[in-house]
Design a protein around this motif. Sequence first.
Motif, mmCIF file in Angstrom:
data_model
loop_
_atom_site.group_PDB
_atom_site.id
_atom_site.type_symbol
_atom_site.label_atom_id
_atom_site.label_comp_id
_atom_site.label_asym_id
_atom_site.label_seq_id
_atom_site.Cartn_x
_atom_site.Cartn_y
_atom_site.Cartn_z
ATOM 1 N N ASP A 246 0.830 -1.207 0.000
ATOM 2 C CA ASP A 246 0.000 0.000 0.000
ATOM 3 C C ASP A 246 0.868 1.262 0.000
ATOM 4 O O ASP A 246 0.951 1.997 0.979
ATOM 5 C CB ASP A 246 -0.928 -0.008 1.222
ATOM 6 C CG ASP A 246 -1.999 1.075 1.124
ATOM 7 O OD1 ASP A 246 -2.248 1.539 -0.006
ATOM 8 O OD2 ASP A 246 -2.564 1.462 2.162
ATOM 9 N N THR A 247 1.530 1.502 -1.145
ATOM 10 C CA THR A 247 2.312 2.727 -1.327
ATOM 11 C C THR A 247 1.946 3.315 -2.686
ATOM 12 O O THR A 247 1.499 2.591 -3.582
ATOM 13 C CB THR A 247 3.825 2.440 -1.298
ATOM 14 O OG1 THR A 247 4.170 1.624 -2.444
ATOM 15 C CG2 THR A 247 4.226 1.710 -0.020
ATOM 16 N N PRO A 248 2.135 4.623 -2.885
ATOM 17 C CA PRO A 248 1.823 5.220 -4.194
ATOM 18 C C PRO A 248 2.598 4.558 -5.328
ATOM 19 O O PRO A 248 2.047 4.321 -6.414
ATOM 20 C CB PRO A 248 2.235 6.685 -4.017
ATOM 21 C CG PRO A 248 2.132 6.935 -2.543
ATOM 22 C CD PRO A 248 2.521 5.650 -1.895
ATOM 23 N N GLU A 249 3.881 4.238 -5.081
ATOM 24 C CA GLU A 249 4.687 3.603 -6.129
ATOM 25 C C GLU A 249 4.133 2.229 -6.492
ATOM 26 O O GLU A 249 4.056 1.873 -7.669
ATOM 27 C CB GLU A 249 6.139 3.470 -5.667
ATOM 28 C CG GLU A 249 6.867 4.785 -5.473
ATOM 29 C CD GLU A 249 6.563 5.422 -4.128
ATOM 30 O OE1 GLU A 249 5.852 4.789 -3.308
ATOM 31 O OE2 GLU A 249 7.001 6.563 -3.896
ATOM 32 N N ALA A 250 3.745 1.454 -5.467
ATOM 33 C CA ALA A 250 3.204 0.119 -5.728
ATOM 34 C C ALA A 250 1.867 0.205 -6.456
ATOM 35 O O ALA A 250 1.565 -0.619 -7.330
ATOM 36 C CB ALA A 250 3.052 -0.655 -4.422
ATOM 37 N N ARG A 251 1.051 1.204 -6.121
ATOM 38 C CA ARG A 251 -0.236 1.355 -6.809
ATOM 39 C C ARG A 251 -0.023 1.676 -8.286
ATOM 40 O O ARG A 251 -0.731 1.158 -9.161
ATOM 41 C CB ARG A 251 -1.068 2.436 -6.117
ATOM 42 C CG ARG A 251 -1.642 1.993 -4.795
ATOM 43 C CD ARG A 251 -2.695 2.958 -4.294
ATOM 44 N NE ARG A 251 -2.122 4.198 -3.786
ATOM 45 C CZ ARG A 251 -1.738 4.399 -2.526
ATOM 46 N NH1 ARG A 251 -1.859 3.423 -1.650
ATOM 47 N NH2 ARG A 251 -1.251 5.558 -2.135
ATOM 48 N N ARG A 252 0.955 2.534 -8.578
ATOM 49 C CA ARG A 252 1.217 2.865 -9.983
ATOM 50 C C ARG A 252 1.783 1.654 -10.730
ATOM 51 O O ARG A 252 1.416 1.384 -11.880
ATOM 52 C CB ARG A 252 2.185 4.033 -10.084
ATOM 53 C CG ARG A 252 2.371 4.508 -11.525
ATOM 54 C CD ARG A 252 3.157 5.803 -11.621
ATOM 55 N NE ARG A 252 3.178 6.239 -12.997
ATOM 56 C CZ ARG A 252 4.030 5.786 -13.911
ATOM 57 N NH1 ARG A 252 4.928 4.867 -13.561
ATOM 58 N NH2 ARG A 252 3.983 6.220 -15.159
ATOM 59 N N VAL A 253 2.666 0.919 -10.064
ATOM 60 C CA VAL A 253 3.226 -0.282 -10.677
ATOM 61 C C VAL A 253 2.126 -1.307 -10.939
ATOM 62 O O VAL A 253 2.124 -1.985 -11.983
ATOM 63 C CB VAL A 253 4.327 -0.852 -9.764
ATOM 64 C CG1 VAL A 253 4.602 -2.308 -10.066
ATOM 65 C CG2 VAL A 253 5.608 -0.046 -9.938
ATOM 66 N N ARG A 254 1.187 -1.420 -10.028
ATOM 67 C CA ARG A 254 0.056 -2.326 -10.251
ATOM 68 C C ARG A 254 -0.719 -1.900 -11.501
ATOM 69 O O ARG A 254 -1.128 -2.746 -12.316
ATOM 70 C CB ARG A 254 -0.864 -2.332 -9.040
ATOM 71 C CG ARG A 254 -2.119 -3.182 -9.237
ATOM 72 C CD ARG A 254 -2.949 -3.280 -7.975
ATOM 73 N NE ARG A 254 -4.124 -4.090 -8.201
ATOM 74 C CZ ARG A 254 -5.332 -3.603 -8.535
ATOM 75 N NH1 ARG A 254 -5.504 -2.288 -8.645
ATOM 76 N NH2 ARG A 254 -6.354 -4.401 -8.744
#
Length: 586
Positions: A278-286
């Motif tokens: 649950d991080t902004p970077e992980a959300r964008r990568v998803r």
Amino acid sequence: MHHSNSGIAGLALGLALGLALAVAPGRIARGQAIGQGFELERAGQLGQAASIYFATLRADPTNLSALLGLERVLPGLNRLSELVPAAQRAAAASPRNAALRGVLLRTYVGLNEADSAREVARRWAAAAPRDEAPYREWAMALDDQRRHDAARAVLVEGRRALGRPGAFGIELAALNERAGDWEGAAREWAAALVGAPVQLPNAASELAQAPDVQRERIARLLTTGDPPPPVRRLAGELLLAWGEAERAWTVFAPSVATPSTDAAFAVHRFADLAAARDTPEARRVRALALARYAELVPDPVAVRARADAARAFLAAGDREGARAVLERVARDSAAPAEAQALAQAALVETLIEGGQLDEASQRLAGDGRLTDEDRATLRLRLVRARIATGDLDRAGAMLARDSSVEALALQGWIALYRGRVKQAWQLFLDAGPYAGDRREATDRTAMLALLQQVPGDTFPELGSALLTLARGDSARAVDALRLAATRLSGTGRPDVLLIAARIAAQLGPEQQRTAVALCDEVVRTGGTGAAAPAAELEWARLLERQLQTADAIQHLEHLILSYPESALLPEARRELERAKGAIPKS
């Protein structure tokens, strides 16, 4: 010679069982005997269990269940050496039976008879020169005896003998991890994945546990040069687990560049793993992974994947990314009508979420590909967004021809924000309890209860204060509600102050002090109305969050004693039990 009672009992049992096995129908009797031996094992009667297993082997020398039973019970009796003759007879009687060879090999290892174990393993390997089993069985037996270096040597010897560089990679990786050689473990996993890519989840799970100081070395090892797709995927998943989402995608993406079922599965798994971070970077990568997944699967799965990717881009704050994904489907004239409708609906939803309300309104009005259901849903969502910006005129105009209960509910809020409290009250009643979701129905019910306490047909100050709250300015809404309360002399004043207190209680320390003062005022001036006990309950909850549990308990007890007819009594009692349970007993 002197025999113990238990020894005599075991001897008698063995003789009796041997006679029974000799005369009874063979397979059934032996099966019953093995079952009886297992039950004796469970009861801790290892000697009697061993007697049964030996008796079974006298009737059936290759009975694997009996041999395995002896392998379990004899070490506890310090009698493992007695298994050697039985295991030798079994292996000689059925030389192609790998399980029987395994029993003999493990027995020699357990007895620390290294030369005998080596001879059994080599004869087995000579009989099955392409089989990994002899070396694996030998190494596992050594590992069970905590002879890890010897186990590693056996596996390396087996790899060399078989001529397969990836052989025993998983076992060697585990041994390296145990020895603290994480780079060696990563090297073995990488070699193993080339031949067995299905092991990726296991490899990632194991290597993810590497100490922080080892992680960069592992990442460099796995990404040097141009690694094959399974190794890239391993590196990507590890970097994702270690909190380097953007680098993870950079490493992972080339492994799914070529379309295939395998690539689609891998990138979908990567998206699922990113969703758990649950991080902004992980959300964008998803979102990037889902967009790639959409390129690898057929419609309509691809369209739904793009809609999911758009939502993920929005969650990451990347509105342009979301829009680009959806416009691609919307422009595709070859896409099925259902797919285009879904993409258009998601695109309008994205525009609304991004605050681009005028463009969303134009698409909603002009795009004929939207279904009637989607159009109605999006219109209501756009109305809510207009209300949240304070644009009540255009929000109201969009509802002019809509007679649904959802539209009536929204018209009620517009009337309320304009200060037309009597009209709002009637519209909320007309909408009924089923318009919108459960939270919306609860909010309307609470507002109906407030409006019942407010005299007159209009109350512009209250409407303005509530609109400020709807627009997201909670601190100013508290001040505006307190000002509106000054316009009331009695009825309704505690109820308005209670709303202000509830909002302030969710803000920072200074506003929480304001909440306490407001709750105090409502409790003192609220009389027998519903606002006073509600304020005291809110006050107690705030004190609990501030770890002032004893004070919270005092307020809850006061509420229960002072307002015995309140509908909040069950809730207050549950809160009191929780508060008392939070205080350690002396």
